[in-house]
Design a protein around this motif. Structure first.
Motif, PDB file in Angstrom:
ATOM      1  N   ALA A 131      -5.177   3.620 -12.895  1.00  0.00           N
ATOM      2  CA  ALA A 131      -4.812   2.258 -12.726  1.00  0.00           C
ATOM      3  C   ALA A 131      -4.194   2.036 -11.162  1.00  0.00           C
ATOM      4  O   ALA A 131      -4.500   0.974 -10.558  1.00  0.00           O
ATOM      5  N   LEU A 132      -3.479   3.021 -11.068  1.00  0.00           N
ATOM      6  CA  LEU A 132      -2.820   3.070  -9.461  1.00  0.00           C
ATOM      7  C   LEU A 132      -3.769   2.924  -8.328  1.00  0.00           C
ATOM      8  O   LEU A 132      -3.895   2.341  -7.335  1.00  0.00           O
ATOM      9  N   SER A 133      -4.851   3.798  -8.628  1.00  0.00           N
ATOM     10  CA  SER A 133      -5.919   4.032  -7.661  1.00  0.00           C
ATOM     11  C   SER A 133      -6.804   2.845  -7.432  1.00  0.00           C
ATOM     12  O   SER A 133      -7.247   2.159  -6.579  1.00  0.00           O
ATOM     13  N   SER A 134      -7.069   2.119  -8.738  1.00  0.00           N
ATOM     14  CA  SER A 134      -7.826   0.678  -8.844  1.00  0.00           C
ATOM     15  C   SER A 134      -6.845  -0.319  -8.037  1.00  0.00           C
ATOM     16  O   SER A 134      -7.271  -1.174  -7.166  1.00  0.00           O
TER      17      SER A 134
ATOM     18  N   ALA B  38       4.039  10.368  -6.773  1.00  0.00           N
ATOM     19  CA  ALA B  38       5.059  10.675  -7.854  1.00  0.00           C
ATOM     20  C   ALA B  38       4.430  10.886  -9.192  1.00  0.00           C
ATOM     21  O   ALA B  38       4.634  11.975  -9.971  1.00  0.00           O
ATOM     22  N   GLU B  39       3.408  10.028  -9.476  1.00  0.00           N
ATOM     23  CA  GLU B  39       2.784  10.425 -11.006  1.00  0.00           C
ATOM     24  C   GLU B  39       2.029  11.542 -10.942  1.00  0.00           C
ATOM     25  O   GLU B  39       1.851  12.272 -11.854  1.00  0.00           O
ATOM     26  N   HIS B  40       1.310  11.875  -9.954  1.00  0.00           N
ATOM     27  CA  HIS B  40       0.591  13.124  -9.587  1.00  0.00           C
ATOM     28  C   HIS B  40       1.349  14.179  -9.867  1.00  0.00           C
ATOM     29  O   HIS B  40       1.033  15.238 -10.620  1.00  0.00           O
ATOM     30  N   ALA B  41       2.422  14.185  -9.151  1.00  0.00           N
ATOM     31  CA  ALA B  41       3.378  15.519  -9.490  1.00  0.00           C
ATOM     32  C   ALA B  41       4.279  15.757 -10.837  1.00  0.00           C
ATOM     33  O   ALA B  41       4.398  16.714 -11.086  1.00  0.00           O
ATOM     34  N   ALA B  42       4.146  14.475 -11.414  1.00  0.00           N
ATOM     35  CA  ALA B  42       5.141  14.532 -12.853  1.00  0.00           C
ATOM     36  C   ALA B  42       4.176  15.302 -13.832  1.00  0.00           C
ATOM     37  O   ALA B  42       4.921  15.977 -14.609  1.00  0.00           O
ATOM     38  N   ARG B  43       3.025  14.930 -13.843  1.00  0.00           N
ATOM     39  CA  ARG B  43       2.178  15.364 -14.906  1.00  0.00           C
ATOM     40  C   ARG B  43       2.857  15.166 -16.413  1.00  0.00           C
ATOM     41  O   ARG B  43       2.732  15.713 -17.335  1.00  0.00           O
ATOM     42  N   ASP B  44       3.157  13.831 -16.414  1.00  0.00           N
ATOM     43  CA  ASP B  44       3.835  13.210 -17.697  1.00  0.00           C
ATOM     44  C   ASP B  44       2.458  12.845 -18.705  1.00  0.00           C
ATOM     45  O   ASP B  44       1.279  12.849 -18.109  1.00  0.00           O
ATOM     46  N   PHE B  45       2.874  12.428 -19.815  1.00  0.00           N
ATOM     47  CA  PHE B  45       1.823  12.055 -20.897  1.00  0.00           C
ATOM     48  C   PHE B  45       1.309  10.573 -20.165  1.00  0.00           C
ATOM     49  O   PHE B  45       2.032   9.784 -19.733  1.00  0.00           O
ATOM     50  N   GLY B  46      -0.143  10.447 -20.531  1.00  0.00           N
ATOM     51  CA  GLY B  46      -0.950   9.442 -19.971  1.00  0.00           C
ATOM     52  C   GLY B  46      -0.991   9.240 -18.401  1.00  0.00           C
ATOM     53  O   GLY B  46      -1.362   8.218 -17.871  1.00  0.00           O
ATOM     54  N   ARG B  47      -0.885  10.466 -17.767  1.00  0.00           N
ATOM     55  CA  ARG B  47      -0.911  10.504 -16.365  1.00  0.00           C
ATOM     56  C   ARG B  47      -2.187  10.004 -15.757  1.00  0.00           C
ATOM     57  O   ARG B  47      -2.511   9.387 -14.681  1.00  0.00           O
ATOM     58  N   ALA B  48      -3.548  10.341 -16.314  1.00  0.00           N
ATOM     59  CA  ALA B  48      -4.703  10.105 -15.873  1.00  0.00           C
ATOM     60  C   ALA B  48      -4.905   8.738 -16.089  1.00  0.00           C
ATOM     61  O   ALA B  48      -5.454   8.095 -15.026  1.00  0.00           O
ATOM     62  N   HIS B  49      -4.526   7.906 -17.179  1.00  0.00           N
ATOM     63  CA  HIS B  49      -4.575   6.458 -17.131  1.00  0.00           C
ATOM     64  C   HIS B  49      -3.819   5.822 -16.001  1.00  0.00           C
ATOM     65  O   HIS B  49      -4.336   4.756 -15.489  1.00  0.00           O
TER      66      HIS B  49
ATOM     67  N   ILE C   5       0.608  -1.223  -0.008  1.00  0.00           N
ATOM     68  CA  ILE C   5      -0.111  -0.039   0.097  1.00  0.00           C
ATOM     69  C   ILE C   5       0.864   1.266   0.085  1.00  0.00           C
ATOM     70  O   ILE C   5       0.470   2.304  -0.677  1.00  0.00           O
ATOM     71  N   ARG C   6       2.021   1.342   0.890  1.00  0.00           N
ATOM     72  CA  ARG C   6       2.882   2.356   0.885  1.00  0.00           C
ATOM     73  C   ARG C   6       3.546   2.705  -0.609  1.00  0.00           C
ATOM     74  O   ARG C   6       3.525   3.787  -1.122  1.00  0.00           O
ATOM     75  N   THR C   7       3.863   1.423  -1.178  1.00  0.00           N
ATOM     76  CA  THR C   7       4.360   1.788  -2.324  1.00  0.00           C
ATOM     77  C   THR C   7       3.711   2.187  -3.301  1.00  0.00           C
ATOM     78  O   THR C   7       4.036   3.308  -4.260  1.00  0.00           O
ATOM     79  N   ILE C   8       2.493   1.760  -3.376  1.00  0.00           N
ATOM     80  CA  ILE C   8       1.480   2.409  -4.386  1.00  0.00           C
ATOM     81  C   ILE C   8       1.094   3.755  -4.093  1.00  0.00           C
ATOM     82  O   ILE C   8       1.156   4.374  -5.040  1.00  0.00           O
ATOM     83  N   MET C   9       0.962   4.367  -2.886  1.00  0.00           N
ATOM     84  CA  MET C   9       0.653   5.561  -2.632  1.00  0.00           C
ATOM     85  C   MET C   9       1.965   6.473  -3.054  1.00  0.00           C
ATOM     86  O   MET C   9       1.676   7.580  -3.553  1.00  0.00           O
TER      87      MET C   9
END
Length: 170
Positions: free
Chosen positions: A37-40, A22-33, A13-17
């Motif tokens: 997936a991480l939220s699921s 990191a993904e939220h802060a990065a704002r890279d392409f495909g971020r929403a997808h 759980i900590r790893t996924i969080m």
């Protein structure tokens, strides 16, 4: 998942969080997808943790943790120690630490510090009070000590944090 509960923060759980942050802060392409997936994955891990928790006295521990959180919200400005919270909850400091670790993976003292830092951030963001006034408001007798504690907890001094905020506005 429809009922409220406190789930032990497993390494997965900590790893996924961390990945979500990191993904939220990065704002890279495909971020929403990727975030979906991480939220699921997170929801699945939490559901798994909820079903695998043994009956035992988990409800009592969860209730004790919620009472600790409520006391923390009430008394964080009074700079209560772990012993003060434990006494108010009629448990030993060791047992309180056991409960907070089970619920969050952190010690009671770390949760107390995090609550204080959250209040400091709120003051730095939403007020124009000098850092020294914020330090005194939070119960620190020495603003320099407050700055050291804040920097150790966040990696940035209160003044630098506030300067970053104002730098982002301009």
């Amino acid at each position: 998942l429809s009922r409220s509960a406190v789930v032990r923060g497993t390494p997965q759980i900590r790893t996924i969080m961390k990945q979500i942050f990191a993904e939220h802060a990065a704002r890279d392409f495909g971020r929403a997808h990727v975030l979906r997936a991480l939220s699921s994955a997170m929801i699945g891990l939490v559901a798994r943790a909820l079903t695998s928790e043994s009956g035992g006295n988990g409800a009592v521990e969860s209730s004790l943790f919620r009472r600790f959180e409520a006391l923390l919200e009430q008394h964080h400005l009074e700079r209560w120690s772990v012993a003060d919270y434990a006494e108010a909850l009629a448990v030993t400091p060791t047992h309180l630490n056991r409960i907070t670790r089970a619920a969050t993976g952190d010690t009671a003292s770390h949760l107390i510090l995090n609550r204080l830092i959250r209040e400091a951030r709120r003051n730095l963001v939403y007020t124009n009070l000098p850092v020294s006034t914020i330090a005194y408001t939070l119960g620190f007798e020495d603003p320099a000590y407050f700055s050291r504690v804040y920097a150790a907890a966040t990696g940035i001094s209160p003044r630098a944090f506030r300067a970053q905020l104002h730098g982002d506005e301009g």
